[in-house]
Design an enzyme around this catalytic site. Sequence first.
Site, PDB file in Angstrom:
ATOM      1  CE1 TYR A 214      68.670  94.957  91.716  1.00 11.62           C
ATOM      2  CE2 TYR A 214      70.887  95.885  90.692  1.00 11.62           C
ATOM      3  CZ  TYR A 214      70.270  95.572  91.328  1.00 11.62           C
ATOM      4  OH  TYR A 214      70.501  96.509  92.966  1.00 11.62           O
TER       5      TYR A 214
ATOM      6  CG  ASP B  26      56.077  89.495  97.202  1.00 14.82           C
ATOM      7  OD1 ASP B  26      56.059  90.564  96.711  1.00 14.82           O
ATOM      8  OD2 ASP B  26      55.842  88.724  96.731  1.00 14.82           O
ATOM      9  CB  VAL B  27      57.600  95.069  97.622  1.00 14.34           C
ATOM     10  CG1 VAL B  27      57.614  95.827  99.051  1.00 14.34           C
ATOM     11  CG2 VAL B  27      58.418  93.776  96.583  1.00 14.34           C
TER      12      VAL B  27
HETATM   13  P1  NAP Z   1      69.319  91.761 100.019  1.00 15.99           P
HETATM   14  O1  NAP Z   1      70.805  91.510 101.880  1.00 15.99           O
HETATM   15  O2  NAP Z   1      69.145  90.897  99.708  1.00 15.99           O
HETATM   16  O3  NAP Z   1      68.274  92.086 100.375  1.00 15.99           O
HETATM   17  C1  NAP Z   1      67.487  92.188  99.853  1.00 15.99           C
HETATM   18  C2  NAP Z   1      66.226  92.257 100.638  1.00 15.99           C
HETATM   19  O4  NAP Z   1      64.937  92.665 100.051  1.00 15.99           O
HETATM   20  C3  NAP Z   1      65.978  90.900 101.286  1.00 15.99           C
HETATM   21  O5  NAP Z   1      65.809  90.802 103.131  1.00 15.99           O
HETATM   22  C4  NAP Z   1      64.469  90.347 100.631  1.00 15.99           C
HETATM   23  O6  NAP Z   1      64.530  89.132 101.318  1.00 15.99           O
HETATM   24  C5  NAP Z   1      63.301  91.388 100.957  1.00 15.99           C
HETATM   25  N1  NAP Z   1      62.692  91.150  99.682  1.00 15.99           N
HETATM   26  C6  NAP Z   1      63.378  90.621  98.216  1.00 15.99           C
HETATM   27  N2  NAP Z   1      62.109  90.447  97.227  1.00 15.99           N
HETATM   28  C7  NAP Z   1      61.098  91.264  98.281  1.00 15.99           C
HETATM   29  C8  NAP Z   1      59.817  91.095  97.985  1.00 15.99           C
HETATM   30  N3  NAP Z   1      59.306  90.792  96.662  1.00 15.99           N
HETATM   31  N4  NAP Z   1      59.150  91.843  99.099  1.00 15.99           N
HETATM   32  C9  NAP Z   1      59.657  92.620 100.209  1.00 15.99           C
HETATM   33  N5  NAP Z   1      61.046  92.411 100.172  1.00 15.99           N
HETATM   34  C10 NAP Z   1      61.431  91.748  98.981  1.00 15.99           C
HETATM   35  O7  NAP Z   1      69.983  92.966  99.154  1.00 15.99           O
HETATM   36  P2  NAP Z   1      70.537  94.400  99.990  1.00 15.99           P
HETATM   37  O8  NAP Z   1      72.130  94.120  98.937  1.00 15.99           O
HETATM   38  O9  NAP Z   1      70.573  94.495 100.936  1.00 15.99           O
HETATM   39  O10 NAP Z   1      69.731  95.272  98.845  1.00 15.99           O
HETATM   40  C11 NAP Z   1      68.834  95.908  99.261  1.00 15.99           C
HETATM   41  C12 NAP Z   1      69.055  97.690  97.953  1.00 15.99           C
HETATM   42  O11 NAP Z   1      69.801  97.748  97.850  1.00 15.99           O
HETATM   43  C13 NAP Z   1      68.288  96.785  96.780  1.00 15.99           C
HETATM   44  O12 NAP Z   1      67.259  96.803  95.992  1.00 15.99           O
HETATM   45  C14 NAP Z   1      69.127  95.949  95.696  1.00 15.99           C
HETATM   46  O13 NAP Z   1      68.460  96.361  94.593  1.00 15.99           O
HETATM   47  C15 NAP Z   1      69.847  98.000  96.361  1.00 15.99           C
HETATM   48  N6  NAP Z   1      71.444  97.757  96.149  1.00 15.99           N
HETATM   49  C16 NAP Z   1      72.665  96.926  96.329  1.00 15.99           C
HETATM   50  C17 NAP Z   1      73.719  96.917  96.525  1.00 15.99           C
HETATM   51  C18 NAP Z   1      74.727  95.549  96.738  1.00 15.99           C
HETATM   52  O14 NAP Z   1      75.910  96.536  96.300  1.00 15.99           O
HETATM   53  N7  NAP Z   1      74.950  95.641  97.850  1.00 15.99           N
HETATM   54  C19 NAP Z   1      73.914  98.180  95.014  1.00 15.99           C
HETATM   55  C20 NAP Z   1      72.912  98.544  94.477  1.00 15.99           C
HETATM   56  C21 NAP Z   1      71.724  99.096  94.880  1.00 15.99           C
HETATM   57  P3  NAP Z   1      64.020  88.074 101.894  1.00 15.99           P
HETATM   58  O15 NAP Z   1      65.514  87.966 102.884  1.00 15.99           O
HETATM   59  O16 NAP Z   1      63.420  87.263 102.474  1.00 15.99           O
HETATM   60  O17 NAP Z   1      64.808  87.160 100.781  1.00 15.99           O
END
Ligand code: NAP
Length: 248
Positions: free
Chosen positions: A155, A63-64
């Site tokens: 967020y 966990d980060v």
């Molecule tokens: P996602 O599919 O929900 O993936 C996020 C990942 O982070 C998941 O694998 C999750 O683990 C992991 N995670 C959550 N809490 C954690 C912790 N405490 N320690 C380690 N790992 C943890 O989201 P995503 O869309 O790929 O997002 C990736 C990044 O891009 C995030 O920072 C998000 O804010 C950013 N972002 C996304 C979007 C978008 O539209 N998707 C837009 C802007 C920014 P689990 O699989 O176990 O839950």
Amino acid sequence: MSFSGKVALVTGARRGIGFAIARTLGMGGAKVAINDVASPEEIEEAVSALKREGIEAWGYVVDVTVREKIREMVEDIVARWSRIDILVNNAGITRDALFVRMKDEDWKAVLDVCLQGTYNCTKEVLRYMMKQRYGRIINISSVVGVTGNAGQTNYATAKAALLGFTKSLAREVAPLGITVNAIAPGFIDTEMTRKLPPDVREMWLQQVPMRRWGDPEEVAQLVAFLASQAAGYITGQTIHINGGLFMA
Ligand code: NAP
């Protein structure tokens, strides 16, 4: 882009954007460590998928937000592969609610993962990068860190803070051969955005001039560029990738 001889850590990379980043860096020849809070089986599944593509990969259930575990993980990566060149602070969560209704624990959880997690990982990795006099740190922020978004005060606060962090650290470590940049994605098609109600997704889509969601692979390509030798003179920047949703 070649990452031959380079070692990368991508946080929160079992799925979504993080996995695409790990895969792209790995396909370029980097040795890739990923961590996530999923089960050991789920992490192993992601690592196996990377290995099937010929990528040298290692996974950690870490966990980060837990500083000691991050320290142990980074020490293990360096013991395994002798160095660490690229850190992608990707792990992030959302806990959306209008501010008046937001629970204290949801405010804290989002700041802990998105902001404190980035602090923890950067702190542990940076000392190795400083010794190497080489490093690439890429922080995954969000368009809402710049524009704000109703229902996401937690967020947007965390993602905006990452931009100040990026610029300040970039100034501190630039003389040491380390670059620090942020990427601000718009709406990318992952589980994070798929859980939004259909009407909210449609409302956002209508605001994207390209009328489509971004692909995690497109974010990964941008990360790869910033992580490459070619981006050696870019630091302290926020690069937007959003189909035209927001233009800086
Ligand atoms: P996602 O599919 O929900 O993936 C996020 C990942 O982070 C998941 O694998 C999750 O683990 C992991 N995670 C959550 N809490 C954690 C912790 N405490 N320690 C380690 N790992 C943890 O989201 P995503 O869309 O790929 O997002 C990736 C990044 O891009 C995030 O920072 C998000 O804010 C950013 N972002 C996304 C979007 C978008 O539209 N998707 C837009 C802007 C920014 P689990 O699989 O176990 O839950």
